[in-house]
Design a protein around this motif. Structure first.
Motif, PDB file in Angstrom:
ATOM      1  N   GLU A 282      73.724 -13.722 -50.842  1.00 13.24           N
ATOM      2  CA  GLU A 282      75.240 -13.689 -51.247  1.00 13.24           C
ATOM      3  C   GLU A 282      76.271 -13.552 -50.080  1.00 13.24           C
ATOM      4  OE1 GLU A 282      77.528 -11.636 -54.881  1.00 13.24           O
ATOM      5  OE2 GLU A 282      75.911 -10.542 -54.169  1.00 13.24           O
TER       6      GLU A 282
ATOM      7  N   ARG B 299      70.401 -10.540 -61.849  1.00 14.98           N
ATOM      8  CA  ARG B 299      70.631 -11.478 -60.638  1.00 14.98           C
ATOM      9  C   ARG B 299      70.113 -12.813 -61.193  1.00 14.98           C
ATOM     10  NH1 ARG B 299      68.285  -7.458 -58.350  1.00 14.98           N
ATOM     11  NH2 ARG B 299      66.418  -8.530 -57.882  1.00 14.98           N
ATOM     12  N   TYR B 300      70.356 -13.930 -61.656  1.00 13.63           N
ATOM     13  CA  TYR B 300      70.096 -15.093 -61.945  1.00 13.63           C
ATOM     14  C   TYR B 300      69.829 -16.297 -60.763  1.00 13.63           C
ATOM     15  CZ  TYR B 300      70.271 -19.944 -63.920  1.00 13.63           C
ATOM     16  OH  TYR B 300      69.923 -21.153 -64.220  1.00 13.63           O
TER      17      TYR B 300
ATOM     18  N   THR C 136      81.055 -11.786 -63.471  1.00 16.66           N
ATOM     19  CA  THR C 136      80.141 -12.594 -62.893  1.00 16.66           C
ATOM     20  C   THR C 136      80.674 -13.243 -61.607  1.00 16.66           C
ATOM     21  OG1 THR C 136      80.983 -14.598 -64.117  1.00 16.66           O
ATOM     22  CG2 THR C 136      79.239 -13.136 -65.052  1.00 16.66           C
ATOM     23  N   ARG C 137      79.629 -13.487 -60.696  1.00 19.10           N
ATOM     24  CA  ARG C 137      80.059 -14.130 -59.193  1.00 19.10           C
ATOM     25  C   ARG C 137      78.966 -15.235 -59.318  1.00 19.10           C
ATOM     26  NH1 ARG C 137      79.261 -13.578 -53.474  1.00 19.10           N
ATOM     27  NH2 ARG C 137      81.207 -14.330 -52.492  1.00 19.10           N
ATOM     28  N   THR C 138      79.343 -16.352 -59.118  1.00 21.70           N
ATOM     29  CA  THR C 138      78.621 -17.788 -58.890  1.00 21.70           C
ATOM     30  C   THR C 138      78.536 -18.253 -57.656  1.00 21.70           C
ATOM     31  OG1 THR C 138      78.864 -18.144 -61.194  1.00 21.70           O
ATOM     32  CG2 THR C 138      77.597 -19.920 -60.000  1.00 21.70           C
TER      33      THR C 138
ATOM     34  N   GLN D 202      73.969 -16.425 -59.558  1.00 24.23           N
ATOM     35  CA  GLN D 202      74.871 -15.601 -60.371  1.00 24.23           C
ATOM     36  C   GLN D 202      74.817 -14.180 -60.341  1.00 24.23           C
ATOM     37  OE1 GLN D 202      75.750 -16.783 -64.440  1.00 24.23           O
ATOM     38  NE2 GLN D 202      77.740 -16.516 -63.734  1.00 24.23           N
TER      39      GLN D 202
ATOM     40  N   ALA E  90      71.292 -22.503 -57.072  1.00 24.23           N
ATOM     41  CA  ALA E  90      72.593 -21.778 -57.551  1.00 24.23           C
ATOM     42  C   ALA E  90      72.202 -20.447 -57.961  1.00 24.23           C
ATOM     43  CB  ALA E  90      73.164 -22.541 -58.776  1.00 24.23           C
TER      44      ALA E  90
ATOM     45  N   GLN F 199      63.834 -21.091 -62.788  1.00 25.07           N
ATOM     46  CA  GLN F 199      64.916 -20.416 -63.069  1.00 25.07           C
ATOM     47  C   GLN F 199      64.565 -19.046 -63.798  1.00 25.07           C
ATOM     48  OE1 GLN F 199      67.843 -22.218 -65.970  1.00 25.07           O
ATOM     49  NE2 GLN F 199      66.765 -23.970 -65.427  1.00 25.07           N
TER      50      GLN F 199
END
Length: 188
Positions: free
Chosen positions: A146, A119-120, A11-13, A24, A22, A89
């Motif tokens: 990103e 992708r969140y 994961t990358r937040t 992720q 935000a 969300q």
């Protein structure tokens, strides 16, 4: 856990630059020698509120937010009833189903060595329309957001050590030495 054997999660937040959001990136990879099939669930929850007065302790969240599911955009939007606040969300690619009004479910099948990226995005705004619009924009430009985040914070890190930078009133000192032990101590 046994159920995760053969799956690697990365994961990358990040926080999109100058956005109230935000994001992720979630990458799943099948590291097993056989195909894997499973349902991946994302539990969307919020107690969004806009508090304009000082608060000392505890969660200022507002319970009982209205929830709206948009299947076309794979998004759940939470709207405060007592203040101007909304949280949109969602996860892309689109969910296959929604459980319990807030759990996005994805049916996943991965061949050996195959990866899948999800992708969140959680976008916050004063109104439902603004939160939905920001969410949709960030999902549509996720890779750009990103990349912008990476560049912005790399620039800020460099500015920390640069006299007269545009972000900070001062700067941190830099070490100038030929002593490798001291160099290692400073930079590790």
């Amino acid at each position: 856990p046994q159920a995760l054997v053969g799956l690697r999660f990365r994961t990358r937040t990040f926080m999109p630059v100058k956005q109230r959001a935000a994001a992720q990136r979630i990458e799943l990879k099948n590291t097993a020698s056989t195909a894997r099939s499973f349902v991946l669930s994302f539990d969307m929850r919020a107690a969004v509120t806009k508090k304009t007065t000082f608060w000392m302790a505890g969660c200022p969240g507002e319970g009982g937010n209205a929830q709206r599911w948009d299947a076309e955009r794979s998004r759940v939007t939470f709207v405060a009833g007592s203040s101007q606040a909304a949280s949109a969300q969602g996860v892309q690619p689109h969910a296959d189903s929604l459980a319990g009004g807030h759990i996005l479910q994805h049916k996943v099948r991965l061949q050996p060595g195959e990866s899948r990226v999800f992708r969140y995005v959680n976008a916050l705004a004063d109104t439902e329309e603004e939160a939905n619009s920001l969410h949709d924009k960030l999902q549509a430009t996720f890779e750009d957001a990103e990349q912008q985040n990476e560049l912005f914070y790399a620039e800020m890190m460099q500015a920390l050590f640069t006299p007269g930078n545009r972000y900070f009133s001062g700067h941190l000192p830099t070490l100038h030495t030929e002593n490798e032990t001291l160099w290692g101590l400073y930079f590790n």
